[in-house]
Write an enzyme that holds these catalytic residues in place. Structure first.
Site, short mmCIF file in Angstrom:
data_model
loop_
_atom_site.label_atom_id
_atom_site.label_comp_id
_atom_site.label_asym_id
_atom_site.label_seq_id
_atom_site.Cartn_x
_atom_site.Cartn_y
_atom_site.Cartn_z
CB THR A 133 33.46 47.31 -12.79
OG1 THR A 133 34.84 46.99 -12.76
CG2 THR A 133 33.32 48.74 -12.26
CG ASP A 134 36.99 43.60 -10.91
OD1 ASP A 134 36.99 44.55 -11.71
OD2 ASP A 134 37.73 42.60 -11.07
CD GLU A 135 38.40 48.48 -13.83
OE1 GLU A 135 38.84 49.63 -13.81
OE2 GLU A 135 38.33 47.78 -14.86
CE1 TYR A 159 33.73 51.90 -16.18
CE2 TYR A 159 35.54 50.67 -15.20
CZ TYR A 159 34.26 50.71 -15.73
OH TYR A 159 33.51 49.56 -15.80
CE LYS A 163 29.78 50.65 -13.78
NZ LYS A 163 28.58 50.50 -14.65
#
Ligand code: NAD
Ligand code: TYD
Length: 355
Positions: A133-135, A159, A163
């Site tokens: 993810t970009d997060e 989260y 990741k």
């Protein structure tokens, strides 16, 4: 030839399995634990199709993964399985560490063992694609450049931290053991089969019941939105042509404030399913998410330049498709709103009611 997909009963994984079988016709072994987010109804259209073999299990169960790899001899693994919802990670981070970090580690160990024992030609052709993810890059200011593949990691939620940890493990397995890995870091997806805890399907589901549309904080947080079918085509491109050990950022070129997303949804629903007074009247500001990232944006020049991938949907066309899908699949929505779903909605929104 077969590929092994993890988390293929979830939102993106199920879209990917359907898309893969339609586009490539190559068999898929689908491993999924069927948590609250996994739903075999997402794959109902593959019922009886020999190209789809489903196996319920945990990526953290080494013996189970070893046996599947030995039985099916996949030429690639595409890893979607994860705990994926930021708000849940704030309430209960443990499961995120277990699946996203320990689970990914266990899967990597199993795949390393399998890959090491392959004959040279199969070893060279093997691929392990890690879906991220970009997060992991953290949050951007209004004028900052978009996230590129070299942006430093700065995850802010349990989260995104879990990741990020899994991305680092994947990177290390390439550098240390030579495992042929590829990583994609994608922006916010939306589309069919998305569990209605995430912004877009939650707003659609609430709007259809005339319930409040809960906007966190001031609603000016920015996300980049990608239609799920475009994420699937990006993963296919990276799997086919990506350079080993490389990271590819995937985005929709569609930065939007949350409030603008909700307005667009309300306007689409006003056209498709009009209600007295219009849907915007349902918008309610609620207490913000702790540590809420302000802005995400993706610089997708690498995947476009190297692999020729770009999204085929705009936010407008993707959103129209998505709304029509939810309107046409009321049974699916009703089925996923189980007791577990209702308990989550009570837990997450009761404490925000102060506004
Ligand atoms: P999801 O929550 O809808 O689906 C996750 C799936 O993984 C479910 O089917 C669940 O049953 C399964 N699963 C969970 N724990 C498991 C375990 N221990 N073993 C086996 N299966 C397990 O998630 P999603 O939105 O489809 O996201 C899929 C992947 O894409 C995730 O890795 C996520 O981080 C990443 N991603 C998501 C988005 C997004 O906007 N949704 C954007 C970028 C990247
Ligand atoms: P979400 O779909 O949970 O994705 P992520 O947090 O991974 O980006 O949320 C998208 C944005 O919408 C995020 O800024 C939080 C916000 N949001 C709301 O305003 N209200 C809601 O009820 C939800 C679920 C999210």
């Amino acid at each position: 030839m077969t590929i092994l997909v993890t988390g293929g009963a979830g939102f993106i994984g199920a879209n990917f399995v359907l898309d893969w079988i339609a586009a490539e016709g190559e068999p898929v072994v689908n491993v999924d634990k069927l948590t609250y987010a996994g739903n075999l109804a997402n794959l109902a259209s593959l019922s009886g199709d020999k190209r789809h073999a489903f196996s319920r299990g945990d990526i953290g169960d080494r013996a189970f993964i070893d046996a599947l790899l030995a039985q099916h001899q996949p030429r690639a693994v595409v890893h979607f399985a994860a705990e994926s919802h930021v708000d849940r990670s704030i309430h209960a981070p443990g499961e995120f560490i277990q699946t996203n970090v320990v689970g990914t580690f266990t899967l990597l160990e199993a795949v390393r063992g399998f890959w090491t024992a392959l004959a040279d030609d199969r070893k060279a052709a093997f691929r392990y694609l890690h879906v991220s993810t970009d997060e992991v890059y953290g949050t951007l200011g209004a004028d900052d450049p978009a996230f590129s593949e070299t942006t430093a990691y700065a995850p802010n939620s349990p989260y995104s931290a879990s990741k990020a940890a899994s991305d680092h493990l994947v990177r290390a397995y390439h550098h240390t053991y030579g495992l042929p890995v590829l990583t994609t870091n994608c922006s916010n997806n939306y589309g069919p089969y998305q569990f209605p805890e995430k912004l877009i399907p939650l707003m659609i589901a609430n709007a259809l019941e005339g319930k409040p549309l809960p906007v966190y904080g001031d609603g000016k947080q920015i996300r980049d939105w990608l239609y799920v079918g475009d994420h699937c085509s990006a993963i296919r491109a990276v799997l086919a042509k990506g350079r080993l050990g490389e990271v590819y950022n995937v985005g929709g070129n569609a930065e939007m404030k949350n409030l603008d997303v909700v307005h667009a949804l309300c306007d689409t629903l006003d056209r498709e399913r009009p209600r007295d007074g219009g849907h915007r009247k349902l918008i309610t500001y609620v207490k913000d998410r702790p540590g809420h990232d302000r802005r995400y944006a993706i610089d997708a020049r690498k995947i476009r330049g190297e692999l020729g991938w770009s999204p085929s949907e705009t936010f407008e066309t993707g959103l129209a498709k998505t709304v029509r899908w939810y309107l046409g699949n009321a049974d699916w929505v009703a089925q996923v709103k189980s007791g577990e779903y209702r308990r989550w909605i009570e837990k997450n929104y009761a404490e925000r009611s102060a506004g």
